[in-house]
Design a protein around this motif. Structure first.
Motif, PDB file in Angstrom:
ATOM      1  N   LEU B 225       0.830  -1.201   0.000  1.00 21.79           N
ATOM      2  CA  LEU B 225       0.000   0.000   0.000  1.00 21.79           C
ATOM      3  C   LEU B 225       0.868   1.255   0.000  1.00 21.79           C
ATOM      4  CD1 LEU B 225      -2.727  -1.148   2.531  1.00 21.79           C
ATOM      5  CD2 LEU B 225      -3.068  -0.663   0.112  1.00 21.79           C
ATOM      6  N   ALA B 226       1.987   1.204   0.705  1.00 24.00           N
ATOM      7  CA  ALA B 226       2.812   2.401   0.827  1.00 24.00           C
ATOM      8  C   ALA B 226       3.646   2.639  -0.432  1.00 24.00           C
ATOM      9  CB  ALA B 226       3.735   2.277   2.037  1.00 24.00           C
ATOM     10  N   ARG B 227       4.163   1.549  -1.008  1.00 27.91           N
ATOM     11  CA  ARG B 227       5.083   1.737  -2.136  1.00 27.91           C
ATOM     12  C   ARG B 227       4.821   0.755  -3.273  1.00 27.91           C
ATOM     13  NH1 ARG B 227       8.403   2.175   2.310  1.00 27.91           N
ATOM     14  NH2 ARG B 227       9.272   0.102   2.029  1.00 27.91           N
ATOM     15  N   PRO B 228       3.728   0.951  -4.014  1.00 30.77           N
ATOM     16  CA  PRO B 228       3.503   0.101  -5.175  1.00 30.77           C
ATOM     17  C   PRO B 228       4.619   0.295  -6.187  1.00 30.77           C
ATOM     18  CG  PRO B 228       1.862   1.861  -5.062  1.00 30.77           C
ATOM     19  CD  PRO B 228       2.704   1.980  -3.843  1.00 30.77           C
ATOM     20  N   VAL B 229       5.069  -0.792  -6.819  1.00 32.86           N
ATOM     21  CA  VAL B 229       6.238  -0.674  -7.684  1.00 32.86           C
ATOM     22  C   VAL B 229       5.959   0.033  -8.997  1.00 32.86           C
ATOM     23  CG1 VAL B 229       7.492  -2.662  -6.783  1.00 32.86           C
ATOM     24  CG2 VAL B 229       5.832  -2.977  -8.631  1.00 32.86           C
ATOM     25  N   ASP B 230       4.727  -0.026  -9.482  1.00 31.36           N
ATOM     26  CA  ASP B 230       4.453   0.633 -10.763  1.00 31.36           C
ATOM     27  C   ASP B 230       2.991   1.062 -10.847  1.00 31.36           C
ATOM     28  OD1 ASP B 230       3.059  -1.678 -11.163  1.00 31.36           O
ATOM     29  OD2 ASP B 230       4.464  -2.517 -12.631  1.00 31.36           O
ATOM     30  N   ASP B 234      -0.316   0.232  -8.516  1.00 30.26           N
ATOM     31  CA  ASP B 234      -0.923   1.409  -7.905  1.00 30.26           C
ATOM     32  C   ASP B 234      -2.416   1.447  -8.223  1.00 30.26           C
ATOM     33  OD1 ASP B 234      -1.348   3.760  -6.681  1.00 30.26           O
ATOM     34  OD2 ASP B 234      -0.341   5.012  -8.172  1.00 30.26           O
ATOM     35  N   ASN B 235      -2.743   1.281  -9.505  1.00 28.19           N
ATOM     36  CA  ASN B 235      -4.137   1.277  -9.925  1.00 28.19           C
ATOM     37  C   ASN B 235      -4.903   0.139  -9.298  1.00 28.19           C
ATOM     38  OD1 ASN B 235      -4.787   3.388 -11.589  1.00 28.19           O
ATOM     39  ND2 ASN B 235      -3.586   2.526 -13.281  1.00 28.19           N
ATOM     40  N   PHE B 236      -4.257  -1.015  -9.249  1.00 30.80           N
ATOM     41  CA  PHE B 236      -4.955  -2.180  -8.738  1.00 30.80           C
ATOM     42  C   PHE B 236      -5.232  -2.044  -7.252  1.00 30.80           C
ATOM     43  CE2 PHE B 236      -5.533  -6.479  -7.252  1.00 30.80           C
ATOM     44  CZ  PHE B 236      -6.513  -6.874  -8.142  1.00 30.80           C
ATOM     45  N   VAL B 237      -4.243  -1.501  -6.534  1.00 31.32           N
ATOM     46  CA  VAL B 237      -4.416  -1.336  -5.094  1.00 31.32           C
ATOM     47  C   VAL B 237      -5.554  -0.353  -4.827  1.00 31.32           C
ATOM     48  CG1 VAL B 237      -3.302  -0.420  -3.063  1.00 31.32           C
ATOM     49  CG2 VAL B 237      -2.094  -2.023  -4.520  1.00 31.32           C
ATOM     50  N   TYR B 243      -4.551   6.143   2.931  1.00 31.52           N
ATOM     51  CA  TYR B 243      -5.302   6.043   4.171  1.00 31.52           C
ATOM     52  C   TYR B 243      -5.333   4.593   4.667  1.00 31.52           C
ATOM     53  CZ  TYR B 243      -9.108   6.331   7.458  1.00 31.52           C
ATOM     54  OH  TYR B 243      -9.861   6.232   8.585  1.00 31.52           O
ATOM     55  N   ARG B 244      -5.603   3.636   3.717  1.00 29.40           N
ATOM     56  CA  ARG B 244      -5.680   2.243   4.143  1.00 29.40           C
ATOM     57  C   ARG B 244      -4.328   1.726   4.632  1.00 29.40           C
ATOM     58  NH1 ARG B 244      -7.764  -1.221  -0.178  1.00 29.40           N
ATOM     59  NH2 ARG B 244      -7.024   0.364  -1.611  1.00 29.40           N
ATOM     60  N   GLY B 245      -3.256   2.313   4.076  1.00 30.28           N
ATOM     61  CA  GLY B 245      -1.917   1.908   4.487  1.00 30.28           C
ATOM     62  C   GLY B 245      -1.657   2.203   5.951  1.00 30.28           C
ATOM     63  N   LEU B 246      -2.351   3.200   6.493  1.00 31.38           N
ATOM     64  CA  LEU B 246      -2.176   3.521   7.917  1.00 31.38           C
ATOM     65  C   LEU B 246      -2.524   2.325   8.792  1.00 31.38           C
ATOM     66  CD1 LEU B 246      -3.761   7.085   8.088  1.00 31.38           C
ATOM     67  CD2 LEU B 246      -1.343   6.458   8.011  1.00 31.38           C
ATOM     68  N   LEU B 355       3.147   9.584  11.973  1.00 26.50           N
ATOM     69  CA  LEU B 355       3.346   9.062  10.629  1.00 26.50           C
ATOM     70  C   LEU B 355       4.651   9.591  10.045  1.00 26.50           C
ATOM     71  CD1 LEU B 355       2.220   7.498   8.237  1.00 26.50           C
ATOM     72  CD2 LEU B 355       0.984   9.553   7.552  1.00 26.50           C
ATOM     73  N   ASP B 356       4.871  10.893  10.243  1.00 26.47           N
ATOM     74  CA  ASP B 356       6.114  11.522   9.789  1.00 26.47           C
ATOM     75  C   ASP B 356       7.326  10.816  10.383  1.00 26.47           C
ATOM     76  OD1 ASP B 356       5.730  13.333   7.915  1.00 26.47           O
ATOM     77  OD2 ASP B 356       5.888  15.119   9.202  1.00 26.47           O
ATOM     78  N   ALA B 357       7.240  10.541  11.685  1.00 30.96           N
ATOM     79  CA  ALA B 357       8.356   9.892  12.382  1.00 30.96           C
ATOM     80  C   ALA B 357       8.632   8.520  11.768  1.00 30.96           C
ATOM     81  CB  ALA B 357       8.026   9.754  13.874  1.00 30.96           C
ATOM     82  N   THR B 358       7.559   7.775  11.485  1.00 29.07           N
ATOM     83  CA  THR B 358       7.726   6.447  10.900  1.00 29.07           C
ATOM     84  C   THR B 358       8.443   6.563   9.562  1.00 29.07           C
ATOM     85  OG1 THR B 358       5.528   6.068  11.781  1.00 29.07           O
ATOM     86  CG2 THR B 358       6.502   4.297  10.494  1.00 29.07           C
ATOM     87  N   ARG B 359       8.010   7.550   8.758  1.00 32.96           N
ATOM     88  CA  ARG B 359       8.623   7.719   7.429  1.00 32.96           C
ATOM     89  C   ARG B 359      10.124   7.984   7.565  1.00 32.96           C
ATOM     90  NH1 ARG B 359       4.170  10.747   4.817  1.00 32.96           N
ATOM     91  NH2 ARG B 359       2.865   9.111   3.880  1.00 32.96           N
TER      92      ARG B 359
END
Ligand SMILES: Nc1ncnc2c1ncn2[C@@H]1O[C@H](COP(=O)(O)OP(=O)(O)OP(=O)(O)O)[C@@H](O)[C@H]1O
Ligand SMILES: [Mg+2]
Lengths: 255, 365, 221
Positions: B225-230, B234-237, B243-246, B355-359
């Protein structure tokens, strides 16, 4: 009514119930030819129907045979065989078996083909071998249609066995043709009634057999998921398993 | 563990359903194959138990090449659940479940006993044992399908869209049930679905396939969810993936703020700001705003504004924390402890800071 | 085995027998069609009637043809060799087969379709003729095909009691020990049956073009 009285007195005459021309002996003869022919028909048709149904190879053969044989006049088959093989048990039984085969074949084939493919897939998926798939899953699920075919075949054979008496053979048909020859209508009518009674009795017995061997799980579904056997008989839906009436729609069935 | 090594499936008509697939399925985990219709999910799954034979490459189950073992024996050691359950209509429920034990040669009594145990495990009432599949609801049939697959206690379970034929409410409960079961049994599960939400909910790892049978991405759901490769992934997710990635980020770092509370039966507090009303055990009941307080002397249960979702400290994700903040009428999310008592307040700003801290933590990797 | 020159010498007789065969087997199909549509409609409307009609039809179908051929003269007072016996018996079988087909076909018409027709202002009678009946045609044709083929083959049994169209060739051939007659008889009966079957099939396709359109669409999916 006149004919009714005559019939009653025919059946009341003790002479008609004993000896080699008596009803019990004629009944045994009729059952013997029919049973033998049905057995041969089963031995031939069931393995072929199951194998073709299971593998799907040779379907066109069954469809063609089932539809084609329905057009064949039973009397013609019978007479031709007797003419070429001589009067005897064998040609008559062969003729009767030939007539029994189409409904048996169609029933077995359609029965196996109509089993839900997902169920067969699941059977393989849990690790059944091909034989186990056929005998533990496909066959029990095909039983309603197989037995429907058996009922049709039995009726066909009993009816034609009566006709076989024309080529000087025993069974209840004897009364019909002897009566016809000596212009004794009550005897003919008595013979006809006996044939009808036998047909109804066999139908009833087979219906009971069907009830006791078909899994209640198949009855509960009411055949709702069953698809028509249009490719075999190009006719209406096959009879439902718990329906007491026969499945005339199956190919090759005539009265 | 299951391993695909350069596996390709070409059907006789030339269709390439799976193309050079390399993939390792972790033991004891749920791995989900997801992708659009026709992308080769079912084909990949069915090659594992040899319902379909690969045209090329190798599949290893626990280090053994599956082509070396007898197909039927292999399948008896791998549970298999399909969409419409594929139950045997002529067999009772208990006999359906006992199928594989009986194939393995157990005696009838032992097999039935095992089947009865499994009915309890998957949550089927014992009185269903003697029923036939046609007498069960779709959700119940699916439970029987799972029980049948588990009957011989196989280490591996293959599930092909097992829950797609039931309505959303039932599906949700079957999914929860599967997660509960898995936490007890720890099977190696390969699960096929075309529903990305189901994939993300159930999967320890998710393999996204694209049409033509190519693996697009194979990752943990949070990463997916956070880093789709392409763009395809991205579209499929789909939308809202941020938001769901949270939901996959831990919220343990969020500081709790002060929350003004008042207990039912006490005098109504003065002032304008929102106050949370609690009961004798400090469980949240609702909110009092300025409007509700007009002319109110003692706090009672009947003039409260309903609260939003609750955030349970220790077991929550950033998603539930943020939702608690956003859904609260006062803008302050209510954090509760394991007993349900109010522990403090959470604000959306706190969530975003966490969230910022996690990133920042993840940046180097 | 076959004396080919017997055929041209007896064309006249064969033609007559063929004609009689057609009369004996096809008139019952027409009569039965006229009778079974209203019966099937009734069976579909009233469950009570259906509970009587359908099992009764099944029971009738269990009775062998030779039995009816012999019993009907006693019941109706006809002569034993009257063609009426054969025609009535075959009508009975055809009705028995069709009533259930019609009832099932009508029951299978989607209730949405019937409701839509009613909403458009069809009265029941008109609706039956222009909506429900056409949708039942494919099943009806299928039933007619089975009945026609069986009838054509069954008529020959009538020859045993003196009326059987081409069936007479079979019985005479047996009594005279003359295979040519039997083979010609069998071949003609089979050809007749298959021809009738094919004609009905074509007729069915012609009057229900929507069925094939649908089937084509389905087989592509
Ligand atoms: N027996 C077969 N013969 C030829 N092609 C096939 C066969 N089975 C599947 N295919 C094709 O292979 C491709 C992959 O099929 P598969 O069933 O694996 O898809 P899927 O990802 O499971 O799709 P869905 O979500 O629709 O179930 C499809 O293009 C399909 O048409
Ligand atoms: Mg699939």
């Amino acid at each position: 009514m006149n004919i009714l009285n005559q019939l009653v007195s025919w059946f009341a005459d003790p002479a008609h119930w004993s000896g080699s021309g008596g009803v019990p002996i004629r009944l045994l003869e009729h059952l013997y030819y029919s049973g033998l022919a049905l057995l041969i028909g089963l031995v031939v048709a069931l393995p072929i129907g199951l194998a073709v149904g299971h593998t799907g190879k040779g379907s066109f053969l069954i469809v063609g045979l089932a539809n084609g044989l329905r057009a064949l006049p039973e009397l013609g088959v019978l007479i031709l065989l007797v003419l070429f093989m001589g009067i005897g048990l064998i040609p008559v039984v062969i003729a009767l078996s030939i007539l029994a085969i189409p409904p048996l074949l169609a029933g077995a084939y359609a029965g196996i083909r109509n089993v839900d493919p997902a169920v067969v897939d699941a059977a393989r998926g849990v690790g059944m071998r091909e034989q186990q798939v056929l005998f533990k899953v496909e066959l029990p699920n095909a039983l309603p249609l197989i037995l429907g075919g058996l009922r049709s075949a039995a009726l066909q054979v009993i009816a034609t066995a009566a006709v076989a008496s024309f080529v000087s053979f025993g069974g209840f048909g004897r009364y019909i043709f002897d009566g016809l020859r000596i212009r004794d209508y009550p005897q003919m009518a008595a013979g006809a009634l006996l044939v009808a009674a036998l047909a109804l009795a066999v139908e009833g017995v087979l219906a009971l057999v069907q009830r006791s061997v078909v899994s209640p799980g198949l009855r509960a579904s009411g055949g709702a998921r069953r698809s028509p056997t249009a490719d075999v008989a190009s006719t209406p839906e096959p009879a439902q398993p718990d329906d007491p009436s026969p499945a005339p729609e199956l190919a090759g069935v005539k009265r | 563990m299951i391993e695909f090594r350069g596996v390709t499936k070409r059907f006789p008509d030339g269709t390439v359903a799976v193309d050079n697939l390399d993939l390792k399925v972790d033991a004891g985990k749920i791995t989900v194959f997801v992708g659009p219709s026709g992308c080769g999910k079912t084909t990949s799954l069915r090659m594992i138990n040899r319902m379909i034979e690969p045209s090329d490459g190798q599949i290893l189950v626990n280090g053994n090449d599956i082509m070396q073992s007898d197909a039927a024996d292999l399948r008896r050691g791998i549970g298999y659940v399909i969409q419409h359950a594929g139950l045997f209509p002529h067999r009772t429920i208990v006999d359906n479940i006992a199928t594989v034990p009986l194939l393995l040669g157990w005696n009838k009594i032992k097999a039935r006993k095992r089947a009865t145990e499994l009915m309890e495990i998957v949550g089927l009432a014992p009185e269903m044992a003697q029923r036939y599949p046609s007498q069960l609801s779709g959700g119940q049939q699916q439970r029987v399908g799972v029980a049948r697959a588990l009957a011989a206690d196989p280490p591996v379970l293959l599930m092909d869209e097992p829950f797609s034929a039931v309505d959303p409410v039932v599906r949700e409960s079957l999914q929860d049930e599967l997660l509960r079961l898995q936490s007890e049994l720890g099977k190696t599960i390969v699960f096929v679905t075309h529903d990305i939400d189901e994939a993300v909910k159930l999967g320890d790892k998710v393999a996204v396939l694209r049409v033509g049978g190519k693996l697009a991405q194979y990752d943990e759901p949070g990463v997916l969810l956070a880093r789709p490769v392409d763009d395809f992934v991205d579209n499929f997710v789909g939308r809202d993936r941020g938001y769901r990635g949270l939901g996959f980020l831990s919220s343990d770092e969020i500081p709790l703020g002060e929350l003004k509370t008042v207990t039912i039966g006490e005098a109504a507090p003065a002032g304008e700001e929102w106050v949370l009303v609690v009961d004798g055990e400090r469980r949240p009941q609702g909110w009092l705003g300025a409007e509700q307080r007009e002319g109110l002397e003692t706090v009672s249960a009947d003039r409260l504004v309903p609260g939003g979702s609750l955030y349970e400290i220790g077991s929550g994700s950033l998603r539930s924390a943020l939702d608690a903040a956003l859904s609260s009428p006062s803008g302050q999310g209510v954090a509760v402890d394991a007993q349900g008592a109010v522990a403090g307040a959470i604000s959306a700003d706190d969530v975003l800071r966490a969230l910022d801290a996690t990133r920042r933590d993840e940046q180097p990797s | 085995m076959i004396l080919w020159d017997w055929i041209p010498r007896n064309l006249g007789t064969i033609g007559q027998q063929l004609l009689q065969h057609l009369q004996l087997s096809l008139i019952p199909v027409v009569v039965a069609l006229v009778v079974s549509v209203p019966l099937g409609w009734l069976a579909n409307r009233s469950p009570a009637l259906r509970a009587v009609l359908v099992p009764a039809a099944g029971l009738l179908y269990t009775i062998p043809s030779i039995v009816l051929f012999v019993m009907l003269p006693g019941v109706l007072g006809t002569r034993i060799d009257s063609p009426l016996n054969i025609q009535i018996a075959l009508t009975v079988y055809t009705v028995a087969l069709l009533v259930r087909s019609v009832a099932d076909a009508l029951a299978a018409v989607p209730s949405m379709v019937v409701a839509a027709a009613t909403a458009m202002g069809f009265r029941p009678g008109r609706r039956f003729v222009s909506v429900e009946l056409p949708l039942a045609v494919p099943v009806l044709i299928a039933g007619l095909r089975v009945a026609t083929v069986s009838n054509i083959s069954l008529v020959s049994v009538g020859a045993l009691i003196g009326v059987g169209g081409l069936g007479a060739l079979l019985t005479q051939g047996f009594q005279e020990f003359f295979p040519t007659k039997i083979i010609i008889g069998v071949v003609l009966i089979v050809v007749l049956a298959l021809l009738a079957d094919a004609l009905l099939l074509l007729l069915g396709r012609y009057i229900t073009p929507w069925v094939r359109a649908g089937a084509g669409a389905r087989s592509k999916a």
